[in-house]
Motif scaffolding. Structure first.
Motif, PDB file in Angstrom:
ATOM      1  N   THR A 223      17.808  22.885 -42.466  1.00 17.21           N
ATOM      2  CA  THR A 223      18.331  21.684 -41.831  1.00 17.21           C
ATOM      3  C   THR A 223      19.542  21.207 -42.618  1.00 17.21           C
ATOM      4  OG1 THR A 223      16.890  20.253 -43.120  1.00 17.21           O
ATOM      5  CG2 THR A 223      16.067  20.972 -40.967  1.00 17.21           C
TER       6      THR A 223
ATOM      7  N   ASN B 108       9.809  33.615 -34.525  1.00 19.20           N
ATOM      8  CA  ASN B 108      10.013  34.237 -35.823  1.00 19.20           C
ATOM      9  C   ASN B 108      11.338  33.736 -36.392  1.00 19.20           C
ATOM     10  OD1 ASN B 108       9.927  35.824 -38.055  1.00 19.20           O
ATOM     11  ND2 ASN B 108      10.193  37.768 -36.958  1.00 19.20           N
ATOM     12  N   PHE B 109      11.299  32.490 -36.861  1.00 19.32           N
ATOM     13  CA  PHE B 109      12.507  31.799 -37.299  1.00 19.32           C
ATOM     14  C   PHE B 109      12.409  31.412 -38.774  1.00 19.32           C
ATOM     15  CE2 PHE B 109      12.226  29.704 -32.825  1.00 19.32           C
ATOM     16  CZ  PHE B 109      12.714  30.855 -32.212  1.00 19.32           C
TER      17      PHE B 109
ATOM     18  N   MET C  81      16.973  21.311 -47.588  1.00 18.51           N
ATOM     19  CA  MET C  81      15.615  21.386 -47.058  1.00 18.51           C
ATOM     20  C   MET C  81      15.446  22.702 -46.299  1.00 18.51           C
ATOM     21  SD  MET C  81      13.900  18.615 -44.530  1.00 18.51           S
ATOM     22  CE  MET C  81      15.573  17.939 -44.642  1.00 18.51           C
ATOM     23  N   ARG C  82      14.301  23.310 -46.455  1.00 17.29           N
ATOM     24  CA  ARG C  82      14.124  24.636 -45.878  1.00 17.29           C
ATOM     25  C   ARG C  82      12.704  24.756 -45.346  1.00 17.29           C
ATOM     26  NH1 ARG C  82      13.117  30.059 -46.912  1.00 17.29           N
ATOM     27  NH2 ARG C  82      14.778  31.443 -46.239  1.00 17.29           N
ATOM     28  N   HIS C  83      12.584  25.093 -44.108  1.00 20.71           N
ATOM     29  CA  HIS C  83      11.273  25.295 -43.502  1.00 20.71           C
ATOM     30  C   HIS C  83      11.063  26.784 -43.292  1.00 20.71           C
ATOM     31  CE1 HIS C  83      10.898  21.022 -42.192  1.00 20.71           C
ATOM     32  NE2 HIS C  83      12.212  21.119 -42.312  1.00 20.71           N
ATOM     33  N   GLU C  84       9.995  27.290 -43.836  1.00 26.92           N
ATOM     34  CA  GLU C  84       9.701  28.710 -43.613  1.00 26.92           C
ATOM     35  C   GLU C  84       8.576  28.793 -42.599  1.00 26.92           C
ATOM     36  OE1 GLU C  84      10.850  32.478 -44.310  1.00 26.92           O
ATOM     37  OE2 GLU C  84      11.256  31.135 -45.986  1.00 26.92           O
ATOM     38  N   ILE C  85       8.854  29.418 -41.493  1.00 26.08           N
ATOM     39  CA  ILE C  85       7.822  29.556 -40.476  1.00 26.08           C
ATOM     40  C   ILE C  85       7.203  30.933 -40.606  1.00 26.08           C
ATOM     41  CG2 ILE C  85       7.427  29.833 -38.003  1.00 26.08           C
ATOM     42  CD1 ILE C  85       9.242  27.570 -37.472  1.00 26.08           C
ATOM     43  N   ALA C  86       5.903  30.956 -40.736  1.00 32.98           N
ATOM     44  CA  ALA C  86       5.214  32.253 -40.849  1.00 32.98           C
ATOM     45  C   ALA C  86       5.591  33.112 -39.654  1.00 32.98           C
ATOM     46  CB  ALA C  86       3.713  32.034 -40.895  1.00 32.98           C
ATOM     47  N   PRO C  87       6.190  34.273 -39.915  1.00 35.59           N
ATOM     48  CA  PRO C  87       6.616  35.128 -38.811  1.00 35.59           C
ATOM     49  C   PRO C  87       5.464  35.439 -37.871  1.00 35.59           C
ATOM     50  CG  PRO C  87       7.228  36.091 -40.947  1.00 35.59           C
ATOM     51  CD  PRO C  87       6.399  34.878 -41.221  1.00 35.59           C
ATOM     52  N   GLN C  88       5.552  34.962 -36.651  1.00 33.07           N
ATOM     53  CA  GLN C  88       4.530  35.318 -35.671  1.00 33.07           C
ATOM     54  C   GLN C  88       4.891  36.675 -35.112  1.00 33.07           C
ATOM     55  OE1 GLN C  88       5.279  31.966 -33.216  1.00 33.07           O
ATOM     56  NE2 GLN C  88       3.515  30.839 -34.005  1.00 33.07           N
TER      57      GLN C  88
ATOM     58  N   ILE D 236      14.127  28.445 -40.829  1.00 32.82           N
ATOM     59  CA  ILE D 236      14.856  27.244 -40.425  1.00 32.82           C
ATOM     60  C   ILE D 236      15.409  26.490 -41.621  1.00 32.82           C
ATOM     61  CG2 ILE D 236      14.638  25.016 -39.255  1.00 32.82           C
ATOM     62  CD1 ILE D 236      12.473  26.244 -37.509  1.00 32.82           C
TER      63      ILE D 236
END
Lengths: 256, 256, 256, 256
Positions: B56, B51-52, A1-8, B54
């Motif tokens: 799991t 800016n991560f 499982m992979r969560h990509e967080i939009a780079p703030q 992630i």
């Protein structure tokens, strides 16, 4: 499982750095002027690397250049003093120390171990052993995971420095990033971190006026790292004084 | 005098975060599943800000999801375990601990005080007092200048948490960022920093599975801050073993 | 194999303790006088247990009772002040602080967090939160192996005390022996050790004048332990200033 | 005013010290046997000064000489190991480490930085730099008020020692009493204190088997001081596990 967080986008506001220099040796000693024709503060300002806006200030300016306004707009203050510690007005000393406790970073260089501001913040004599024999110094990294040591090898050398030796009469530092070896038989905690109030303080030993220490790439890297480390965190001012109890049950006992 | 340094764009490479969860309570206890239908690791992943990138991983995956490759590409590892500490294979424990000493940040949450990895890195029993009475917890900031406390007030509250109380059998932390007050009469060093090798470790006490702690804005802010603080510094691997002397004069004595 | 070493009689020279008290509340507030008819300093002197020779001194004596001679013959100084911190002459403050750095132990009680001597030695504001609601305090031992906690259980309670709460603006203590829980929702690092120069400093929070705190067996035990801990080690005065190099080889380079 | 407290005789019960030695070099290397004909443990036992009852134990005895009974009756355990760390049974390692956490003092000498017990208690690799060139070592006192430095000058020298150098991969020590300078260009935190559970640990670097280090008066003085410092405080065993709430008001909420 992979969560990509939009780079703030990290805020790129530059850090506001003020370099304070006593600026006397450079005027009175030709050998020093040769190394630092515009003063050490200029050399340091030119050598720092980072997203910094840099001001300089010197002893002989009004208020030693350290106005309320400038300090209120300074994130990190770098300090170099030696022969004229006594000429720094107590009012300015108190002003600077108060700002440090409120969060302004403070980097004390070399002979600034005896600066009034540093001694006031430490509460000890800050005395040490010294010897100016132009001997070799090796600065060993004793906290390699610390951000101030980033990019520095296991040690770096300065071919000629003034020896500062233990016992160095400071409070136990919160972190000792560098410990120095001197050719003549001494050792010294040469890179020390202290937390005081909201402020972060770094003492860094190299920088005798007779040697081109502030043109050394490692020294400049360390100071640049220290500026980033000492930058204030964003938070409200500290709250002190009378407090109220937390719980209804307490209030019901008439504790307020 | 004013020096303007052209803002060097800070590198915006995102931090690579891996969130590891035992992921058992969520499958076996309906009350927990209700709070965290996809598991705590999902809730934490969704709640972090920064800016991560992630990933799991969970206990029941091959190698508990913690392959050499994933760990080699993890900057900070977050860990939650409770009932199945013993099921974590010693080989994986050693692998994770070694990576921490090489610089990977490690954030141990709540009952992970008893995780094998945490105990191995601490060297103590990590025992404590506990009471699950759903009582109020107040987390006081005891190091307000610390980056992990950025943006947090003098304290924050959790209406219901499991009490963890002193004496907490850990080494003296390098920094205690939070100390908690519990309604029932206990206190706890609830946010503790440890430097180990090149790695930075943060233990953070809140997070009992029966309460929606990982949906609390302050808790998520603290963990996000901790990820940034625990990120590895850029430097060469540590150098150990046989050394050579520094000075010609020593060499001339045949010391090599 | 068993080696029996003839027991060398430990030197039984008593420790020389001076208890300094502002001694004002006891004269002006009947409720305080009722608890401490001869002053807190008397109560503490009577309650300490150990091989001690005890002197007392108070604010209104010449030199506040703290003559050069008395200080030169004091191993550990205990201090209680509150409403008259400002009346303590700076000359005496400097005298006491200098003696601490030279090795005299210093125990600051309760409202002495704002004593001039303590603030000078700390270098911070020493500000805190407070509330006088006569609430219950629980002092938890957070360093159970420390000699100051000898003979104390996991915690002890005071039925009524003034609340002192975090954030307490002190340097990070070298050791935190006690951390307090207050009924009304606060916590406090209530027993803190600091090393400064050759001296050892212990701050201990209990002791509001309105409650019979200095008649409590645990409080008196802690202060007695602290006196033993803070006693000076036997050694020569610290050496500072110009140093000479160690090695012949250095001398041959003309470094002296 | 002067209070004379009848000197209560300090309990003169001697401290029970066990000196453990691997005891291999002395049997296999003539050069070592010449210095320590009966083993290092004998030399240390003869050299310690204090009210001590001393036992010795060695690797090749049953249970390595470290029976449950002996450990239960040991206040401070001194340890020297080098070539045979791996031969120490894990069961004995666990037994010793558990006793340390319960309060037994532990003094790790020289190459015991790699002893299984020490590494287990530290949680790090305990790796370092080394060089056996018989070079001069100067041990500087960096915590002159510490009881372990009592009676020691600003520094002392060993004409020939094995160099141990930084980075030394240990947790940040709670106190650094000695920092060493080595002729060949290295420095080392050579006297380090750690608090773990109820136990106190002191690592002391000097003691290579090829040099008569344990016949040096300063080294023996330091170890004697360390024994006194590491002695257990008198207190009940630590309390862990399920706790009950403090207050009636809490009980009334059904929190128990």
């Amino acid at each position: 499982m992979r969560h990509e967080i939009a780079p703030q986008l990290q805020q790129l506001t530059p850090l506001r750095v003020t370099i304070w220099n006593e600026f006397r040796h450079e005027k009175t000693k030709p050998s020093v002027r040769e190394i630092y024709p515009q003063g050490m503060h200029h050399a340091i300002a030119e050598g720092l690397t980072g997203n910094f806006v840099i001001h300089t200030a010197t002893l002989d300016e009004p208020e030693h250049g350290l106005t309320e306004e400038l300090l209120a707009n300074t994130d990190v203050l770098i300090w170099w003093g030696h022969v004229a510690h006594k000429e720094v007005a107590d009012e300015i000393v108190d002003r600077v120390a108060a700002r440090v406790l409120q969060g302004m970073g403070f980097i004390a260089l070399h002979s600034s171990h005896y600066a009034k501001v540093f001694k006031k913040l430490m509460g000890t004599t800050c005395a040490l052993l010294y010897r100016d024999a132009g001997e070799k110094e090796r600065l060993w990294v004793t906290a390699p995971g610390h951000p101030i040591a980033e990019g520095i090898g296991p040690f770096f050398e300065l071919e000629r420095e003034e020896m500062y030796g233990e016992f160095f009469d400071i409070p136990t530092p919160d972190e000792v990033v560098f410990t120095s070896w001197f050719e003549g038989g001494n050792i010294f905690r040469s890179g020390c971190c202290f937390n005081r109030g909201l402020g972060k303080i770094f003492y860094f030993q190299p920088g005798h006026e007779l040697y081109p220490t502030y043109r050394d790439a490692n020294v400049l890297r360390v100071i640049s790292n220290a500026v980033r480390w000492a930058a204030p965190v964003k938070r409200d001012a500290l709250r002190f004084g009378k407090d109220v109890p937390a719980l209804e049950v307490i209030r019901s006992k008439g504790m307020e």
